[in-house]
Every structure is written in structure tokens, then in C-alpha cells.
Design a protein around this motif. Structure first.
Motif, mmCIF file in Angstrom:
data_model
loop_
_atom_site.group_PDB
_atom_site.id
_atom_site.type_symbol
_atom_site.label_atom_id
_atom_site.label_comp_id
_atom_site.label_asym_id
_atom_site.label_seq_id
_atom_site.Cartn_x
_atom_site.Cartn_y
_atom_site.Cartn_z
ATOM 1 N N HIS B 3 0.916 -1.216 0.063
ATOM 2 C CA HIS B 3 0.073 -0.112 0.030
ATOM 3 C C HIS B 3 0.713 1.232 0.100
ATOM 4 C CE1 HIS B 3 -3.284 -2.411 1.763
ATOM 5 N NE2 HIS B 3 -2.228 -3.125 2.117
ATOM 6 N N SER B 4 0.243 2.118 -0.334
ATOM 7 C CA SER B 4 0.983 3.604 -0.611
ATOM 8 C C SER B 4 0.358 4.040 1.230
ATOM 9 C CB SER B 4 0.459 4.474 -1.452
ATOM 10 O OG SER B 4 -0.830 4.850 -1.392
ATOM 11 N N SER B 5 0.826 5.214 1.646
ATOM 12 C CA SER B 5 0.600 5.591 2.983
ATOM 13 C C SER B 5 -0.671 6.376 2.982
ATOM 14 C CB SER B 5 1.551 6.193 3.533
ATOM 15 O OG SER B 5 1.430 6.859 5.023
ATOM 16 N N ASN B 6 -1.695 6.116 4.051
ATOM 17 C CA ASN B 6 -2.716 6.969 3.948
ATOM 18 C C ASN B 6 -2.875 8.025 5.131
ATOM 19 O OD1 ASN B 6 -4.518 5.493 2.060
ATOM 20 N ND2 ASN B 6 -4.480 3.878 3.758
ATOM 21 N N ALA B 7 -2.664 9.134 4.589
ATOM 22 C CA ALA B 7 -2.745 10.137 5.879
ATOM 23 C C ALA B 7 -4.237 10.237 6.308
ATOM 24 C CB ALA B 7 -2.317 11.643 5.147
ATOM 25 N N LEU B 8 -4.518 10.621 7.389
ATOM 26 C CA LEU B 8 -5.867 10.666 8.065
ATOM 27 C C LEU B 8 -6.940 11.914 7.470
ATOM 28 C CD1 LEU B 8 -5.042 10.047 11.734
ATOM 29 C CD2 LEU B 8 -6.378 8.456 10.141
ATOM 30 N N GLU B 9 -7.670 11.486 6.705
ATOM 31 C CA GLU B 9 -8.663 12.611 6.167
ATOM 32 C C GLU B 9 -9.572 13.047 7.275
ATOM 33 O OE1 GLU B 9 -10.345 11.053 2.404
ATOM 34 O OE2 GLU B 9 -8.281 10.006 2.162
ATOM 35 N N PRO B 10 -10.309 13.988 7.000
ATOM 36 C CA PRO B 10 -11.332 14.632 8.102
ATOM 37 C C PRO B 10 -12.294 13.476 8.510
ATOM 38 C CG PRO B 10 -10.902 16.343 6.317
ATOM 39 C CD PRO B 10 -10.124 15.037 5.987
ATOM 40 N N HIS B 11 -12.809 12.858 7.431
ATOM 41 C CA HIS B 11 -13.806 11.753 7.799
ATOM 42 C C HIS B 11 -13.373 10.764 8.780
ATOM 43 C CE1 HIS B 11 -13.080 8.487 5.166
ATOM 44 N NE2 HIS B 11 -12.634 9.671 4.213
ATOM 45 N N GLU B 31 -2.908 5.211 11.855
ATOM 46 C CA GLU B 31 -2.352 5.118 10.752
ATOM 47 C C GLU B 31 -1.644 3.855 10.246
ATOM 48 O OE1 GLU B 31 -1.275 9.867 9.630
ATOM 49 O OE2 GLU B 31 0.266 8.579 10.199
ATOM 50 N N ASN B 32 -1.178 3.199 11.242
ATOM 51 C CA ASN B 32 -0.365 1.948 11.077
ATOM 52 C C ASN B 32 -1.756 0.784 10.585
ATOM 53 O OD1 ASN B 32 1.949 2.898 11.786
ATOM 54 N ND2 ASN B 32 1.833 2.004 13.662
ATOM 55 N N LEU B 33 -2.794 1.166 11.236
ATOM 56 C CA LEU B 33 -3.889 0.242 11.022
ATOM 57 C C LEU B 33 -4.360 0.251 9.594
ATOM 58 C CD1 LEU B 33 -6.723 0.159 13.895
ATOM 59 C CD2 LEU B 33 -5.046 -1.947 12.858
ATOM 60 N N LEU B 34 -4.378 1.555 9.197
ATOM 61 C CA LEU B 34 -5.031 1.838 7.780
ATOM 62 C C LEU B 34 -4.218 1.543 6.688
ATOM 63 C CD1 LEU B 34 -6.489 5.587 8.542
ATOM 64 C CD2 LEU B 34 -7.743 3.627 7.749
ATOM 65 N N ASN B 35 -2.790 1.363 6.970
ATOM 66 C CA ASN B 35 -1.861 0.941 5.928
ATOM 67 C C ASN B 35 -1.720 -0.646 6.049
ATOM 68 O OD1 ASN B 35 -1.135 3.337 4.738
ATOM 69 N ND2 ASN B 35 -0.132 3.993 6.631
ATOM 70 N N ALA B 36 -2.176 -1.338 7.215
ATOM 71 C CA ALA B 36 -2.070 -2.669 7.190
ATOM 72 C C ALA B 36 -3.064 -3.462 6.434
ATOM 73 C CB ALA B 36 -2.354 -3.101 8.857
ATOM 74 N N SER B 37 -2.709 -4.842 6.160
ATOM 75 C CA SER B 37 -3.690 -5.668 5.505
ATOM 76 C C SER B 37 -3.769 -6.796 6.321
ATOM 77 C CB SER B 37 -3.343 -5.981 3.804
ATOM 78 O OG SER B 37 -1.885 -6.344 4.058
ATOM 79 N N ILE B 38 -4.832 -7.366 6.270
ATOM 80 C CA ILE B 38 -5.300 -8.733 7.453
ATOM 81 C C ILE B 38 -6.054 -9.603 6.664
ATOM 82 C CG2 ILE B 38 -6.109 -9.396 9.610
ATOM 83 C CD1 ILE B 38 -5.318 -6.736 10.645
ATOM 84 N N LEU B 39 -5.648 -10.863 6.759
ATOM 85 C CA LEU B 39 -6.481 -11.963 6.152
ATOM 86 C C LEU B 39 -7.111 -12.838 7.159
ATOM 87 C CD1 LEU B 39 -7.306 -13.426 3.291
ATOM 88 C CD2 LEU B 39 -5.461 -14.877 4.019
#
Ligand SMILES: [Zn+2]
Ligand SMILES: [Zn+2]
Lengths: 99, 287, 287, 99
Positions: B3-11, B31-39
Motif C-alpha cells: 500500500h501507499s501510506s494513508n494520511a488521516l482525512e477529516p472523515h 495510520e498503521n492500521l489504515l496501512n495494514a492488510s489482514i486476512l
């Protein structure tokens, strides 16, 4: 020697469906200590009421059974050679696969 | 992770505000969660709450593997599925539920049985694997695949009124085969369909699996590796015990092992455990 | 309870088959559940999983009290609500979710704030009460109402990365006031909105609340009364500790107490705890 | 005397956000034992870094704090008069209200 033995993960079915057993195990004549090897043989004789092959294989527990001495895997204390002390808690638990 | 890194958007700041307020979690954890993938392998009793909480918390990409369809006799514990989905694939049902509570994350549907032929390809797309299956051969197969790919494995199990939980192959810790090098006799491998299970027991274990996966993904806290949680619902007792470390003799994870991707693909897990990887619904023989 | 007894119909035998197979639960446990009524106060972080598992397991009549509406910043932990219900009453959303997983039980919606003026009337309709609220005055009020009515109270709480669970007023055991006769200072009563909460932590506690309620309803196992479960998510540690018994000095439950229905109705819980019973959503002051 | 002190439910914020403290508490001259009353005053002096009123009220803990000695409510062992022994584990935990 006073010990608390606990059976779980289905192993309690082999001993009258009772999970917790407060037992008194005598050290054999000529021995100066009680090991897990001694205890397994005592359990096999005194507590296991049915299907002993579901508890032991050879002189140790069957594959899939975890043994814990005072909340610690017996692999860390010497397995069959683990020495037991007064009031120790030994847990025998079968690994679960369900979900 | 790809993934590319997600910055936190207002929503996202609003949605995850209760996480952002936590000093030991905070913006970095989210941010770590938003950039992680879990199966999550298995959308059944364990997978239901695990998937819901992983979707809700904001894991960036959440995969679901299952080949089964929703049945009425699942409904007492598989709370992710609604009656409207009976007869439909569990993956489809679970994915719809996850999307309905969080439309901002990516949900990936793998509607197939996990086998040695597809496991490497599927698991390699994720950072963390959650084993929410219900049989011994799947547990060995998923473990070995995680070892070969170097992925942490959050492993839960529940049967009757008991549950078990630990994390394998994490940061030098033991794998499933370190603990259980030899498969148990098939008579010791009961399934929920044979022996029953109180529905909320896999619920509790599945939530705890989500927690450990979240901690790994967010890089917070002490992971339940080298320790195992044993839960007895009837007596309301929980033990957390110390288990052995990585075994130097482990066929899967020892340093000098020859067990690699090719050996994994050729390994016969059904023969090893004398148990089929998946079974059709059993007929009830009750009352 | 005011129900007539339900015998197990064929569709129930199929739905609950995994419960019926359990030797320590079985047909009797399931029939007890089907004849029981449980009220969950609060359809938030704790109430979400508690309600889903209570509905799934076949509690005959399940009540939900809440006055709030679903908000986006609830969604990280309140997994019973879908995005489609944002802005709508939580009771309505939770009831719809419960019905969608089990259409065969009775779900009762109490869309109002619980107050001394309505608590006796609402709680008296149920066998078991689950406290899934989020503030101190509600916890004292629900406790006192349960004591006055002689109902067992399954009490859970979660904040930050910690959770707590016990059963009050069960079978001669202590009530909330036995443990906490004096309310804490208001500065010690943080809410999830102020301090944050990791979403899956109330998930775990809510599931454990469902379990204790199920055990009481089904008359199985050892109830978590006189004991308290303390959960620390960050370190993956759980303690189950022994707590005091019923206090002879307890203003609510001591044998010679003068605290009855009338005193309950006249008691000012907001003044007692110096905290409002319900608060509107706080503005976020973050980042 | 070696003790393990644990703070939870937010009380850890009063002592540098550290939950577990392995401490050595000396028995005062002239005393033959250490009681919980002594320990509270030691904790108040040595561990609590801020807002002591969030930990104590008068000579005991503030309302809403549970005290556990070896996983057992101190009400059952004599509260402030509880005698401590080597390697005891004392937990101070604030009751939570959130959900
Ligand atoms: Zn290994
Ligand atoms: Zn009381």
C-alpha cells in the motif's frame, strides 16, 4: 504430596467429566522426589477411567496435549523429568481445532 | 505491504476519534492500521466477530477466505451472517456486513477453499493472517504457509465451552508445529458440528483474535506470543500460560529447515492429519 | 417471568443444534434460554456484541434501552449499527440487526433514556439485566433498581485499553454499592468520548457479558459473582480476582435497608454522582 | 520487602504511566511488619507523581479504587490493617464507567 490436577479441552471426559482434581500422590519407596513421569503413571492408574490412548502414547502424553506445570509449558522445565513440589498445579489440556 | 501510506482525512478523524484520543494508540496507531492488510481464514464462529471488529477499526485492506455457504445451524454463533443470506456464500455475506459498517476500507473476497495450491498466492497479499478455521489440517497448512512466507499468525480455536488463543510465528516466537510436531489422533479432533459449541465462546475468542491482530498491525502493546490464553466459559476462568519458544527441531520453522514454498505445495495435509481439509455439512442425528 | 414454556420446535432444533449437542448445556439449557428474558441497557460499545450474541443464542425475549442516535464516531466499536442507520435511534438500529439474525425471538424496543421514573417499570419486565451504559449515575441507578426488584445484574465497563466485568446482586452476592458505597470524584469518571477506547475492548467485555447472562438464564456453570474480571488489552493480561461479599452496611442491599421502590424513585443519581445521566455528543477538540 | 505494585483503570497515569512497579519497601524502625496503611503512605510519597487526590482521600484510597492483595479484595484481609509478606502483589485499580 498435595497437587492440583486440571484437565481441559475434552480430556476431562476421560476422568468422569471432572476438570479439577485435588489429589495426594505418594512418593514411591526408594525415590526422593516426584517427577512428571511418575505423575503421568499415577494419573493413568488412578484418574483415567476410559480410553487411556486418548491421554497417553508410550510413556508420555499423546500428540496434541499440552502439559503445564504452574502455568508453564513442561517443555521449559524438563518435560517428563520435571520435579514436582508440594501444592504444584498441573494442567493437561487438549488442543482445540473448532471454530 | 504494497500500500501507499494513508494520511488521516477529516472523515477518518471523526470516525476513529476514540482511537486517536488514546495516548498509547493515537494517530500513529491508526495510520498503521489504515496501512495494514489482514486476512481472516474462515468466516464462521471465530471469523464473525474478528471480521466485524477488524472492519470497524479501520484495517486498510481486509481479506476473507471461505468456501462454505451460510446455514441456519450457523446462526447461533456466526453473528456476521443474517437470515437473508442463508444458502449464499459466507464470503459474500461477511463482506457485505463489513462494508455496511465501514465503507471506507477495502474488503477482498476469496470465495474458495484454502489449499496448498492457492494458499501461497492468497496469504502473500497480506501482512497478518488470522486462523479462524475449524479443522486440524487447515491449521497445519495455514501455519506452514505463514512460516514459509514469514507472516505472523493469530490463531484461535473454540469447542464446547472452551477456547484457546495464541500468536504463532511472531518475532522469533514458536510456530504451531513447534508446539504440535505430530498431529493428534483423528478421534481427538472434534468439530463444532460433532460436539457442539456455545455460540458466544468463539465470539469471545474471535474478538481476542481481532485485538491481537490490531496490536500487531498498529505496533502497540505486548503480543500474545510465547503465551497461550486458555478460556473456560463454564467456570469463568481464564489462564494465560507460558509456552515453549521456537523449537530447533521444528520441521517448519527451524533455522536449517528445508521446508520452503515448493515443499509446502507438495505437502499432503489431509494425509498428515488423516482428516479432510473441508467437510460438507453433517446430518444431524439428534433427539 | 411471565412467559409460557416453549418446547423446541423442529426449526429450533436445527438452529440451536450446536447448543443441544453440549452435554453441559443441552436441551434443558436451550429451553431455559428460550423461556428467559434479558434487558440490555445501552446499545453502544458493550451492548453491540452482547445484543448480537443474546439474540443469536435464542433468548426468548430481548429488550433494548437507549435514547441515543447512531453517529459516525460510534462505528469504530458499535458493530451492531451500520452506516445506513447513522442519525437514527440506536434502539431501532440494534433491534433491526437482532431481528435479521434471529427472527424467531421477541425483541422489545425501549427508545428512551432510563430514569428513576421509568426504570422500575422497564426492568421489572425482565429476568436478567445487562448494564452496558457508559456513566456513573446510570450504573448506580441500574444497580439500585436491580436490588429493589431482586434481579441479577451483569455489569461490564471498558475505557481506553482496559475492561472490567462482574455480576452483581446474584444469589446473595454483592451489589455495586457494596463495592462502591461512595461515588468517585467526577474527575475520575472518564467517558469513552473524553479519553478514547480501543473498539474491540468493549467488544470483548460485551461478549463476556452475554456469556454470563446466558449462563444465568440457562442455569449452567459458575457465575462471575463475588469475582471480578480485569482485562488489560495492551499487555494481553487478564486477572480474575476475588471481591468482597454483600456488605451489611450497604445502603441498597443490606437486610435491614429502608431503600425500597419509593426511595429509589426519589433518589437523585445526578446529584449523588455530580454527573448528568446522559450527555449530548461532545465536540471534538482534536489535532 | 520485595513487592509488586500494579496500577490500572487510569491510576497508572499518576505514576508516569507505568503499570507495574517492582519495589523494595523497608519496614520502619520499631515496627515488626508492613501493613497496607504503611504501604499506602509509601506509595503516596514514592510513586505518585501528580494529583495525589486522585489516589488517596484521608488515610485510605479514594472512592472508586479497588485494592487487591494477591488477587483478593483487601476488604477480605482487613483493609488498611492487612499485613504484607515478601513477594506479595498489590493491585490498585480504578473502577471504569465507559462502554
Ligand atoms: Zn516451528
Ligand atoms: Zn449492596
Amino acid at each position: 504430596m498435595q497437587l492440583t490436577l486440571e484437565f481441559g479441552g475434552g480430556l476431562e471426559l476421560l476422568c468422569d467429566s471432572k476438570k479439577i482434581h485435588n489429589v495426594n500422590v505418594e512418593i514411591q519407596n526408594g525415590e526422593d522426589k516426584l517427577t512428571m513421569k511418575d505423575l503421568l503413571s499415577w494419573v493413568r492408574t488412578n484418574l483415567i477411567k476410559e480410553r487411556p490412548e486418548m491421554f497417553m502414547k508410550g510413556d508420555t502424553v499423546r500428540p496434541g496435549v499440552l502439559v503445564l506445570v504452574n502455568d508453564c509449558d513442561w517443555e521449559l522445565s524438563g518435560q517428563l523429568n520435571t520435579s514436582l513440589e508440594e501444592k504444584d498445579v498441573v494442567v493437561f489440556i487438549s488442543t482445540l481445532h473448532g471454530g | 505491504s504494497s500500500h501507499s501510506s494513508n494520511a488521516l482525512e477529516p472523515h477518518m478523524i471523526y470516525r476513529y476519534s476514540r482511537h486517536l484520543l488514546l495516548p498509547s494508540f493515537g494517530v500513529q496507531g491508526q495510520e498503521n492500521l489504515l496501512n495494514a492488510s489482514i486476512l481472516v481464514v474462515g468466516a464462521g464462529g471465530l471469523g464473525s466477530p474478528a471480521l466485524l471488529y477488524l472492519a470497524a477499526c479501520g484495517v486498510g485492506r481486509l481479506g476473507i477466505v471461505d468456501h462454505d455457504v451460510v446455514e441456519l445451524n450457523n446462526m447461533h454463533r456466526q453473528i456476521i451472517h443474517t437470515e437473508a443470506y442463508i444458502g449464499q456464500p459466507k464470503v459474500k455475506s461477511a463482506a457485505a456486513a463489513c462494508r455496511s459498517i465501514n465503507s471506507t476500507i477495502q474488503i477482498v473476497e476469496h470465495q474458495e477453499a484454502l489449499r496448498t495450491s492457492n494458499a501461497l498466492e492468497i496469504l502473500s497479499q497480506y501482512d497478518i493472517i488470522v486462523d479462524a478455521t475449524d479443522n486440524a489440517p487447515s491449521r497445519y497448512m495455514i501455519n506452514d504457509c505463514c512460516v514459509v512466507l514469514g507472516k505472523p499468525l493469530v490463531s484461535g480455536a473454540a469447542l464446547g465451552l472452551e477456547g484457546q488463543l495464541t500468536v504463532y510465528n511472531y518475532n522469533g516466537g514458536p510456530c504451531y508445529r513447534c508446539l504440535f510436531p505430530t498431529p493428534p489422533p483423528t478421534t481427538a479432533c472434534q468439530r463444532c458440528a460433532d460436539s457442539g459449541v456455545l455460540g458466544v465462546v468463539p465470539g469471545i475468542i474471535g474478538c481476542l483474535q481481532a485485538l491481537e491482530a490490531i496490536k500487531i498491525a498498529a505496533s502497540v502493546g505486548e503480543i500474545l506470543s510465547g503465551r497461550m490464553l486458555l478460556f473456560d466459559a463454564l467456570s469463568a476462568r481464564i489462564r494465560i500460560v507460558k509456552i515453549r519458544g521456537r523449537s530447533m527441531q521444528c520441521e517448519a520453522c527451524a533455522e536449517n529447515t528445508t521446508f520452503k514454498q515448493q515443499q509446502f505445495q507438495e505437502f499432503d495435509y489431509e494425509n498428515f492429519t488423516q482428516t479432510p481439509l473441508s467437510v460438507g455439512p453433517l446430518r444431524l442425528n439428534l433427539l
